[in-house]
Write an enzyme that holds these catalytic residues in place. Structure first.
Site, short mmCIF file in Angstrom:
data_model
loop_
_atom_site.label_atom_id
_atom_site.label_comp_id
_atom_site.label_asym_id
_atom_site.label_seq_id
_atom_site.Cartn_x
_atom_site.Cartn_y
_atom_site.Cartn_z
N SER A 197 16.29 19.09 -15.08
CA SER A 197 14.98 20.00 -14.96
C SER A 197 15.33 21.39 -15.66
O SER A 197 16.37 21.80 -15.24
CB SER A 197 14.42 20.07 -13.61
OG SER A 197 13.30 21.10 -13.33
N HIS A 230 0.83 -1.17 0.03
CA HIS A 230 -0.03 0.08 0.06
C HIS A 230 1.26 1.27 -0.07
O HIS A 230 0.34 2.34 0.33
CB HIS A 230 -0.98 0.09 1.28
CG HIS A 230 -1.60 -1.04 1.29
ND1 HIS A 230 -2.90 -1.85 0.83
CD2 HIS A 230 -1.35 -2.45 2.15
CE1 HIS A 230 -3.15 -2.84 1.33
NE2 HIS A 230 -2.42 -3.33 2.26
#
Length: 372
Positions: free
Chosen positions: A177, A47
């Site tokens: 980036s 999870h």
């Protein structure tokens, strides 16, 4: 048009022969990575919440296991691919029977000769004007499944990159980036995920084409297939090139992994601490309550104060636990929490991966270079 009735199957077979060694190379590169890190403990996640420990190599074997299924599926569709042969406009071979004055044996011999000349062992006995578009669907299903595997692998790598535990290769002058120069965005893995989604979407296209073939054939499949089949193979090809490049340059940061383990392991080890106290004469229920209270206090420090997990320090400062103070290092040794992960990796690589890669001996050395 009639030429395309023959050539499509030849092109599909050639395409599968191109993809298979590329997929095998991805499995081989990841196998080396898995073997190298088979004993390196790391937090497991269910999870996307911290769970019991696994190892970096064991996690990589989850990736390889999926790719091995894809390898088997690709080999299966290739080995079961047949040729259309000479069947005529509705698949009855009526024109060829007329050409040979009703000699059925000559028609079958011609069908066999053309099939062998095209590089196939067998031809489909039953066809309409074209071979069944279920054949295309079977191939697209396999390629779409490969896309799902690669998407899962590269999503895992993107998550691990965010945690700074594992990174894909990063070139010396690569721009991570355009806006934030400090970033090292996982561009290769993102590219794989992006293209994998497109590859998976093409399966539905093939399903509709197969479903909408009327009677012996309708021509609304033709223009569609020229796009969808070509795109599927080209997309699978660049995905595998990119995944191989990623697999060849994965970087692991053990110190970051260790720090993350130390944040969670004291909680996971609480049961082991309780058992050690009980073995030394302590009351289990009383010990459980003391560990529970200290665990809640340590969790509060982590969640509300943004501090480190100080459960071990709290236990060391509590005289109740003095019987295990000299055993805590042993109890908290992360290698005691990984079960049989290293042995599982060794057995998996030896018994499942290596035999399947032997088929591709001599084809595994080629490097994958991409532009980022």
């Amino acid at each position: 048009m009639f030429l395309s009735l023959f050539q499509d199957l030849i092109v599909l077979k050639d395409g599968l022969n191109i993809l298979l060694p590329k997929l095998a190379r991805c499995c081989e590169r990841l196998s080396k990575f898995a073997n190298e890190h088979k004993s390196l403990p790391t937090l497991g996640f269910t999870h996307f919440q911290p769970a019991q420990l696994t190892t970096v190599g064991k996690r990589a074997c989850l990736w390889i296991s999926d790719l091995l299924q894809d390898l088997a599926n690709l080999m299966h569709v290739k080995e079961n691919l047949k040729f259309r042969g000479v069947k005529g406009t509705t698949g009855t071979q009526a024109s060829f029977l007329a050409l040979f004055d009703g000699d059925h044996e000559k028609v079958e011999k011609l069908d066999e000769l053309v099939t062998n000349m095209a590089g196939f062992k067998n031809a489909y006995i039953i066809t309409g004007q074209t071979y069944s578009r279920k054949v295309d669907l079977d191939i697209l299903n396999v390629l779409g499944s490969l896309g799902a595997s690669v998407h899962k692998i590269c999503t895992d790598i993107r998550l691990l990159a965010s945690m700074k535990e594992v990174e894909e290769p990063f070139e010396k002058n690569q721009i991570g980036s355009s806006a934030m120069p400090y970033k090292r965005n996982p561009m290769r893995s993102e590219r794989c995920c992006s293209l994998a989604r497109h590859l998976m979407s093409l399966v539905a296209n093939a399903q509709q084409t197969a479903a909408l073939q009327w009677l012996e054939r309708t021509l609304d499949d033709s223009a569609n297939r020229r796009i969808s089949l070509a795109e599927a193979f080209l997309t699978a090809d660049i995905i595998l090139n990119t995944l191989q490049n990623v697999s060849e340059g994965l970087v692991v940061y053990p110190k970051v992994i260790e720090r993350h383990i130390k944040q969670e392991l004291p909680f996971m080890a609480s049961e082991n601490i309780i058992m050690a106290v009980v073995k030394n004469g302590g009351d289990r229920q009383e010990c459980h309550e003391k560990v529970r209270v200290l665990s809640q206090q340590a969790a509060s420090v982590v969640k509300t104060e943004g501090g480190d997990n100080d459960l071990v320090e709290r236990i060391m400062n509590d005289d109740y636990f003095k019987v295990v103070h000299d055993k805590l290092d042993q109890i908290l040794d992360s290698k005691t929490f990984i079960g049989r992960a290293p042995e599982q990796v060794t057995k998996f690589l030896q018994e499942e991966v290596e035999p399947k890669l032997k088929v591709f001996e001599g084809k595994l050395d080629e490097k994958a270079t991409i532009n980022v």
